[in-house]
Every structure is written in C-alpha cells, then in structure tokens.
Design an enzyme around this catalytic site. Structure first.
Site, PDB file in Angstrom:
ATOM      1  N   GLY A  69      83.287  76.777  21.844  1.00 50.45           N
ATOM      2  CA  GLY A  69      84.577  76.112  21.998  1.00 50.45           C
ATOM      3  C   GLY A  69      85.553  76.881  22.871  1.00 50.45           C
ATOM      4  N   THR A  70      85.605  78.186  22.689  1.00 53.97           N
ATOM      5  CA  THR A  70      86.569  78.991  23.447  1.00 53.97           C
ATOM      6  C   THR A  70      86.280  78.889  24.938  1.00 53.97           C
ATOM      7  OG1 THR A  70      86.819  80.502  21.590  1.00 53.97           O
ATOM      8  CG2 THR A  70      87.488  81.334  23.747  1.00 53.97           C
ATOM      9  N   ASN A 149      92.789  72.426  13.603  1.00 57.41           N
ATOM     10  CA  ASN A 149      91.952  73.308  12.790  1.00 57.41           C
ATOM     11  C   ASN A 149      92.668  73.859  11.564  1.00 57.41           C
ATOM     12  OD1 ASN A 149      93.229  74.568  15.199  1.00 57.41           O
ATOM     13  ND2 ASN A 149      92.644  76.464  14.191  1.00 57.41           N
ATOM     14  N   GLN A 177      86.897  70.721  16.296  1.00 51.61           N
ATOM     15  CA  GLN A 177      86.865  70.411  14.856  1.00 51.61           C
ATOM     16  C   GLN A 177      86.427  68.971  14.587  1.00 51.61           C
ATOM     17  OE1 GLN A 177      87.160  72.460  12.331  1.00 51.61           O
ATOM     18  NE2 GLN A 177      87.869  74.254  13.436  1.00 51.61           N
ATOM     19  N   SER A 197      81.770  72.628  20.056  1.00 53.11           N
ATOM     20  CA  SER A 197      81.130  73.898  19.707  1.00 53.11           C
ATOM     21  C   SER A 197      80.107  73.660  18.595  1.00 53.11           C
ATOM     22  CB  SER A 197      82.214  74.855  19.230  1.00 53.11           C
ATOM     23  OG  SER A 197      81.653  76.074  18.841  1.00 53.11           O
ATOM     24  N   HIS A 199      78.512  75.510  16.354  1.00 51.86           N
ATOM     25  CA  HIS A 199      78.527  76.111  15.009  1.00 51.86           C
ATOM     26  C   HIS A 199      79.511  75.446  14.062  1.00 51.86           C
ATOM     27  CE1 HIS A 199      82.173  78.908  15.053  1.00 51.86           C
ATOM     28  NE2 HIS A 199      82.101  78.577  16.329  1.00 51.86           N
ATOM     29  N   THR A 235      71.119  82.308  32.802  1.00 52.16           N
ATOM     30  CA  THR A 235      69.986  81.615  32.174  1.00 52.16           C
ATOM     31  C   THR A 235      70.467  80.866  30.935  1.00 52.16           C
ATOM     32  OG1 THR A 235      68.515  83.304  33.018  1.00 52.16           O
ATOM     33  CG2 THR A 235      67.679  81.952  31.197  1.00 52.16           C
ATOM     34  N   CYS A 323      89.627  83.083  13.583  1.00 52.41           N
ATOM     35  CA  CYS A 323      89.951  84.174  14.499  1.00 52.41           C
ATOM     36  C   CYS A 323      91.319  84.742  14.196  1.00 52.41           C
ATOM     37  CB  CYS A 323      89.873  83.698  15.946  1.00 52.41           C
ATOM     38  SG  CYS A 323      89.890  81.952  16.126  1.00 52.41           S
TER      39      CYS A 323
HETATM   40  N1  PLP Z   1      89.213  75.084  19.182  1.00 51.27           N
HETATM   41  C1  PLP Z   1      89.397  74.848  17.865  1.00 51.27           C
HETATM   42  C2  PLP Z   1      90.243  73.705  17.429  1.00 51.27           C
HETATM   43  C3  PLP Z   1      88.772  75.681  16.918  1.00 51.27           C
HETATM   44  O1  PLP Z   1      88.956  75.443  15.622  1.00 51.27           O
HETATM   45  C4  PLP Z   1      87.975  76.752  17.371  1.00 51.27           C
HETATM   46  C5  PLP Z   1      87.342  77.675  16.409  1.00 51.27           C
HETATM   47  O2  PLP Z   1      87.781  77.802  15.281  1.00 51.27           O
HETATM   48  C6  PLP Z   1      87.809  76.938  18.756  1.00 51.27           C
HETATM   49  C7  PLP Z   1      88.446  76.092  19.628  1.00 51.27           C
HETATM   50  C8  PLP Z   1      86.944  78.051  19.281  1.00 51.27           C
HETATM   51  O3  PLP Z   1      85.584  77.722  19.131  1.00 51.27           O
HETATM   52  P1  PLP Z   1      84.421  78.834  19.191  1.00 51.27           P
HETATM   53  O4  PLP Z   1      84.478  79.562  17.893  1.00 51.27           O
HETATM   54  O5  PLP Z   1      83.170  78.047  19.339  1.00 51.27           O
HETATM   55  O6  PLP Z   1      84.706  79.698  20.357  1.00 51.27           O
END
Ligand code: PLP
Length: 383
Positions: A69-70, A149, A177, A197, A199, A235, A323
């Site tokens: 996601g990031t 989130n 989310q 994302s 996970h 890769t 985070c």
């Molecule tokens: N965006 C939102 C709304 C999230 O909740 C998160 C992770 O908690 C992210 C982005 C970041 O995702 P990733 O952990 O896959 O980098």
C-alpha cells in the site's frame, strides 16, 4: 491469543498459501527469462494480473504490481504529478489520510506543489460540495481514501471522483482498507488510480498493486531492467503476487457471506462496548467497513495503556494504525473528526472471518473492568 487487529494485517488464507508454495518449490523461474521455465513464471504473473483486474472490474493491462500500500500510494501521487507537468501544481486530499499519502504529499510540497487538505466531518467523511469548493483551475490531482483505517468509515468515492473529473483533475483512491472487504468496481467508481495491499485481505506481506487507467501512469519510480512495462523495475515477487491474486479472488468469491458474518460479530461487539460508561463509537455508525469497530473512552488516559492491558490478557488490538502504534496518527485523525481530548484514548478492534463469537464475548467480558481500572489510575493522565 485473540487477534483483533485485522486492519493492521491479516493471517494468510489457505487459498493464498496453497497458491504460493509451488512458487517457492517448483515454479521459481525468473519471468524475464526466455526459456520455458521462466515463461511458466511469466504465465503465473499474467494470470495473477488478470485475477486482480477481474476482482475490481479492471483490465489486466491496468494493473501494476508493487510492494504494498505504501509504495502504491507514493507511486500514484508521484506519477500523477510527473505526468501533469505544465498543467498545474495543486493537489487536494484530506487530513485523515494514511501517512503513506500524507508524507508523499509533503514530498510533493517540497518540490513546489501546493496541497489543500480537507477536514473530514465527525464521522470521517468528505462531501463532494467540500471538494468542489477546494478545486481550482490548476488542480491536477485529488487523492481521497476509500475507507479510513482508524475509524472504518467508507467514503463516497464515486461522487467525489465525479467532482474531481468535472474540474479535469485526476482521481486516486487509497483502497488499502477497502479492497477484499467491500465490493469495488473501478468502472462504476470512475477512479483513475487505486491502491491496494495484499496483507490486508489475507494475502502475504510485501505485495500490492496500483490500478491505473491513464496512459503513461504509473511513471517509472524505480528504474533498472524495465519490468512492469518499464514502470517498475526489479524481478517480480511472483510468490507474493500469486498469493495476492489468490487471496483477492477468495475474498471476492466469498465477500457476501464473510462480510455478513464479520458485521454480525462487529455489531454484537459494538453493542456491548457501548454499555461501558463513557464509551463512544467513532466513525460513521452505518457507512463503515464490515469488520471495523473503533471507540474512544473518557478514561483521560492515553489509548496505549488500554492496548497494553488488553495485550496482557492475550488480546491484540490497536489504537488506529499499525505504523503509528507508538506515535500520533490515531489521535490526529480523531482530532480532525472533532473528538477533542478523548482522541488520545482510541481503541480499534478490527475483525476477520477467522474471529468467533466466543472471542467477542471474551473481549466484552474483560473490557469494562479494564476501562474502569484505567479510569481510577492516578498516573499517566493526559496533560
Ligand atoms: N493506506 C492505508 C489506508 C493503510 O491502512 C495502510 C496500512 O495500514 C497503508 C496505506 C500502507 O499499506 P502497507 O502496509 O501495505 O504499506
């Protein structure tokens, strides 16, 4: 252990794990290699792309794989700015975005872009009227998340996107989310870019995707061997990508059943927690993710204390963002929603299809006495 922090991350589903194992044992070829063994991996890559596209109503050619996601959020914002050079330097977003969006926007400000952050209402939503007022002739991009989130509110992406398009701006949504939890059809929504994302929906960590229907977006952010049509070198993470596709397919196939089940658990949890004196639900009471429950309490203490007490009882919950477990994101988001000093006492309980009603009972049996104990503590008051 009772795991109720599924917005932070989720356990990998059997479907995802089963799909991934052969990628480590037998099908470990490099998809860029021209011999047959490499081409087998390439086939896995492209069938995964088709599965991810299918789950959100996109074309395969509009899906770009990345690390999560990031990266997807950063990539979308960077690319939209890069490709809109000469058209304008104004971006609109909102104060309750994840730091993956907010920090990327700060980077753009350092490069001379101007960012307007809208303030969400007390439920954590943004209205098209609010967005319309912030739009300017030089607005190139609007980035607004699909589901929050911290509080789980689902935002009106279709109408926000319409507003952005009526002013010729691109629209990106962080659906990290939302993906795998609520139905997503990129054509119906009209979005130009969407981030997800693996996970967060029972796929592996380190795999994500960016949907883009705009030619030349995404722009190359990492250069090298030219994978992902030149947009992201390196890769490809075949096991992660295959796991993500299997998890998303599984989530999409069973979404109606699973979301009914987790919403039933969530509603039972919310009803019991709101019986605790001083407890308040945060976020939109109706328009929220099926497994998401979030609260503030009038303990006058930092939420980390309650989370530590729950942890001692074997319950894994959080304040709002993995985070930021030890920093300020949840309070910042809740303050933006008007929760004042109670914002520091946030508790987020996020459920998955693997949780049970017995676990909900166990949480709701322990929580009232923990909250009462915390209230009566003299130390650690918020100054
Ligand atoms: N965006 C939102 C709304 C999230 O909740 C998160 C992770 O908690 C992210 C982005 C970041 O995702 P990733 O952990 O896959 O980098």
């Amino acid at each position: 252990m009772i795991y109720v922090d599924n917005s932070a991350t989720t356990p990998v589903s059997e479907a995802a794990l089963e799909a991934m194992i052969p990628c480590f044992r037998e099908q470990y070829g490099n998809p860029s290699a021209i011999y047959g063994f490499g081409q087998e991996a390439k086939k896995l890559l492209e069938s995964s792309r088709a599965a991810v596209a299918d789950a959100i109503g996109a074309k395969s050619s509009e899906i770009y794989f990345c690390s999560g996601g990031t990266e997807s959020d950063n990539w979308a914002i960077y690319s939209a700015c890069e490709r809109s050079r000469g058209k304008g330097r104004h971006i609109v977003s909102q104060a309750a975005e994840h730091s993956a969006v907010l920090r990327a926007l700060e980077k753009m400000e350092e490069r001379g872009y101007e960012v307007t952050l809208l303030q969400p209402d007390r439920y954590g939503t943004i209205t098209p009227v609010q967005l319309e007022r912030a739009m300017r002739d030089d607005t190139i991009l609007v980035s607004i998340m699909m589901a929050n989130n911290v509080v789980g509110t689902v935002l009106p992406i279709e109408s926000l996107c319409e507003t952005a398009h009526s002013r010729n701006a691109l629209f990106h949504t962080d659906a990290v989310q939302a993906a795998g939890h609520i139905p997503i059809d990129v054509r119906e929504l009209g979005v130009d870019m969407l981030s997800m994302s693996a996970h967060k929906f029972h796929g592996p960590k380190g795999a994500g995707a960016l949907f883009s229907k705009i030619p030349r977006i995404p722009a190359p952010y990492i250069t090298g061997g030219g994978q992902e049509k030149g947009a992201r070198s390196g890769t490809e993470n075949i096991p992660g990508i295959v796991g993500m596709a299997a998890a998303l397919r599984d989530a999409a196939d069973n979404m109606a059943r699973d979301s009914r089940y987790v919403a039933m658990l969530r509603d039972a949890l919310v009803a019991r927690v709101l019986e605790i004196p001083g407890a308040k639900l945060t976020g939109d009471p109706e328009n929220r993710l099926p497994g998401h429950a979030s609260f503030v309490f009038d303990t006058g203490k930092d939420g980390a204390h309650l989370i530590n007490m729950l942890s001692e009882e074997g319950i894994c919950a959080s304040s709002g963002s993995a985070c930021s477990a030890s920093s300020t994101e949840a309070p910042h988001v809740l303050t933006a929603m008007g929760h004042g000093s109670a914002s520091r006492s946030a508790l987020r309980i996020t459920l998955s299809k693997y949780n049970t009603m017995d676990e909900i009972h166990a949480i709701t049996q322990r929580l009232p006495s923990l909250v009462a104990k915390l209230k009566s503590r003299k130390e650690a008051s918020i100054s």
